[in-house]
Design an enzyme around this catalytic site. Structure first.
Site, PDB file in Angstrom:
ATOM      1  N   ASN A  34      -2.412   0.034   6.653  1.00  0.00           N
ATOM      2  CA  ASN A  34      -1.875  -1.209   7.224  1.00  0.00           C
ATOM      3  C   ASN A  34      -0.902  -1.927   6.294  1.00  0.00           C
ATOM      4  OD1 ASN A  34      -3.714  -2.131   5.393  1.00  0.00           O
ATOM      5  ND2 ASN A  34      -5.061  -3.140   6.863  1.00  0.00           N
ATOM      6  N   GLU A  67      -9.387  -9.475  -8.422  1.00  0.00           N
ATOM      7  CA  GLU A  67      -8.382  -8.463  -8.081  1.00  0.00           C
ATOM      8  C   GLU A  67      -7.172  -8.525  -9.020  1.00  0.00           C
ATOM      9  OE1 GLU A  67      -9.482  -7.991  -3.343  1.00  0.00           O
ATOM     10  OE2 GLU A  67      -7.584  -8.932  -3.880  1.00  0.00           O
ATOM     11  N   LYS A  84       0.839  -1.210   0.000  1.00  0.00           N
ATOM     12  CA  LYS A  84       0.000   0.000   0.000  1.00  0.00           C
ATOM     13  C   LYS A  84       0.874   1.261   0.000  1.00  0.00           C
ATOM     14  CE  LYS A  84      -3.984  -2.343   2.066  1.00  0.00           C
ATOM     15  NZ  LYS A  84      -5.138  -2.220   3.008  1.00  0.00           N
ATOM     16  N   HIS A 143      -1.780  -5.923   1.456  1.00  0.00           N
ATOM     17  CA  HIS A 143      -3.077  -6.527   1.133  1.00  0.00           C
ATOM     18  C   HIS A 143      -2.879  -7.940   0.609  1.00  0.00           C
ATOM     19  CE1 HIS A 143      -7.086  -6.969  -0.728  1.00  0.00           C
ATOM     20  NE2 HIS A 143      -6.433  -7.493  -1.749  1.00  0.00           N
ATOM     21  N   TYR A 159     -12.728  -1.560  -3.435  1.00  0.00           N
ATOM     22  CA  TYR A 159     -13.233  -1.770  -2.074  1.00  0.00           C
ATOM     23  C   TYR A 159     -14.745  -1.544  -1.991  1.00  0.00           C
ATOM     24  CZ  TYR A 159      -8.589  -2.341   0.011  1.00  0.00           C
ATOM     25  OH  TYR A 159      -7.350  -2.817   0.384  1.00  0.00           O
TER      26      TYR A 159
HETATM   27  N1  LIG Z   1     -11.821  -0.359  11.299  1.00  0.00           N
HETATM   28  C1  LIG Z   1     -11.085   0.150  10.307  1.00  0.00           C
HETATM   29  N2  LIG Z   1     -10.598   1.412  10.402  1.00  0.00           N
HETATM   30  C2  LIG Z   1      -9.881   1.941   9.401  1.00  0.00           C
HETATM   31  N3  LIG Z   1      -9.586   1.295   8.235  1.00  0.00           N
HETATM   32  C3  LIG Z   1     -10.028   0.025   8.102  1.00  0.00           C
HETATM   33  C4  LIG Z   1     -10.813  -0.613   9.126  1.00  0.00           C
HETATM   34  N4  LIG Z   1     -11.121  -1.861   8.702  1.00  0.00           N
HETATM   35  C5  LIG Z   1     -10.572  -1.995   7.495  1.00  0.00           C
HETATM   36  N5  LIG Z   1      -9.896  -0.876   7.112  1.00  0.00           N
HETATM   37  C6  LIG Z   1      -9.159  -0.687   5.847  1.00  0.00           C
HETATM   38  O1  LIG Z   1      -9.897  -1.293   4.798  1.00  0.00           O
HETATM   39  C7  LIG Z   1      -9.134  -2.361   4.207  1.00  0.00           C
HETATM   40  C8  LIG Z   1     -10.077  -3.465   3.781  1.00  0.00           C
HETATM   41  O2  LIG Z   1     -10.707  -3.999   4.916  1.00  0.00           O
HETATM   42  P1  LIG Z   1     -10.929  -5.566   5.084  1.00  0.00           P
HETATM   43  O3  LIG Z   1     -11.271  -6.143   3.746  1.00  0.00           O
HETATM   44  O4  LIG Z   1     -11.895  -5.731   6.212  1.00  0.00           O
HETATM   45  O5  LIG Z   1      -9.503  -6.095   5.577  1.00  0.00           O
HETATM   46  P2  LIG Z   1      -8.317  -6.901   4.839  1.00  0.00           P
HETATM   47  O6  LIG Z   1      -7.474  -5.887   4.116  1.00  0.00           O
HETATM   48  O7  LIG Z   1      -7.565  -7.538   5.969  1.00  0.00           O
HETATM   49  O8  LIG Z   1      -8.976  -7.898   3.926  1.00  0.00           O
HETATM   50  C9  LIG Z   1      -8.143  -2.755   5.307  1.00  0.00           C
HETATM   51  O9  LIG Z   1      -6.989  -3.431   4.834  1.00  0.00           O
HETATM   52  C10 LIG Z   1      -7.799  -1.390   5.885  1.00  0.00           C
HETATM   53  O10 LIG Z   1      -6.895  -0.699   5.036  1.00  0.00           O
HETATM   54 MG   LIG Z   2     -10.480  -7.595   2.564  1.00  0.00          MG
END
Ligand SMILES: Nc1ncnc2c1ncn2[C@@H]1O[C@H](COP(=O)(O)OP(=O)(O)O)[C@@H](O)[C@H]1O
Ligand SMILES: [Mg+2]
Ligand SMILES: Nc1ccn([C@@H]2O[C@H](COP(=O)(O)OP(=O)(O)OP(=O)(O)O)[C@@H](O)[C@H]2O)c(=O)n1
Length: 177
Positions: free
Chosen positions: A125, A139, A18, A128, A59
């Site tokens: 974070n 994707e 990211k 991905h 997303y």
């Molecule tokens: N509670 C949250 N607060 C802020 N950003 C979030 C939160 N949950 C998810 N995100 C962001 O949205 C992305 C997509 O969420 P999700 O699909 O639930 O997680 P993952 O990336 O682990 O599959 C996350 O990687 C993160 O960047």
């Molecule tokens: Mg996800």
């Protein structure tokens, strides 16, 4: 028969580095080293910046969440490093190495995962991984529209599986020979 069993558990997945990490050399080096140590094949790799609309589409499942706006503006704020990965159980294995989504908890629960070490916030974070085979296919198409999986299976996968490949260290991609 044994070969067939092994082959059916092989999977493709999409990894994204990211924008918060994409130009941080020690993070990139760490992620690339893990990929090799964990026996992932790097099938394709590119850098690409998503538009706001493309990030929103990527997303879509989160469009009603409170963090959607910040997520989409973050993901389109700079280039991403995208990689098609291939390995036995690639999807689950990569997500395990990444660690759970929410960094503020993950730093305590999974401190040695990639997000545990290099995640900045729950949004930023660092990394991905696709969450299912269907998502992975969708994707991969976004970042590698010219990657034809059927062609790849026919012409490249058999070479990888029989050891006929080499890592192009500069491109950081495994090339079939
Ligand atoms: N509670 C949250 N607060 C802020 N950003 C979030 C939160 N949950 C998810 N995100 C962001 O949205 C992305 C997509 O969420 P999700 O699909 O639930 O997680 P993952 O990336 O682990 O599959 C996350 O990687 C993160 O960047
Ligand atoms: Mg996800
Ligand atoms: N309704 C909300 C609002 C916020 N949070 C959580 O509270 C934390 C702190 O939010 P905030 O300070 O807005 O985020 P930042 O740390 O600034 O980082 P980022 O915008 O990158 O997520 C975030 O992890 C977010 O997931 C939450 O669970 N529920």
């Amino acid at each position: 028969m044994y070969n067939q069993v092994v082959k059916t558990s092989m999977q493709l997945t999409l990894a994204l580095i990211k924008p918060n990490a994409v130009f941080v050399p020690y993070v990139i080096q760490y992620i690339h080293k893990i990929l090799l140590d964990e026996n992932f094949f790097i099938i394709r790799r590119t850098h690409l910046r998503l538009s706001l609309d493309q990030a929103g589409d990527f997303y879509k499942e989160h469009q009603l969440k409170f963090f959607h706006n910040r997520l989409v503006s973050f993901m389109s704020s700079g280039p991403l490093e995208a990689m098609v990965l291939y390995r036995d159980d690639a999807i689950a294995h990569w997500r395990k190495l990444i660690g759970p989504t929410k960094v503020y908890q993950t730093i305590y629960s999974h401190p040695s995962s990639i997000r545990g070490i290099y995640g900045l916030t729950d949004t930023r974070n660092t990394i991905h991984g696709s969450d299912s085979p269907a998502t992975a296919l969708k994707e991969i198409k976004v970042f590698f529209p010219n990657f034809n999986i059927e062609d790849w299976k026919q012409h490249e996968e058999p070479k990888l599986m029989s050891g006929m490949f080499k890592l192009d260290e500069e491109a950081f991609v495994h090339h079939p020979l």
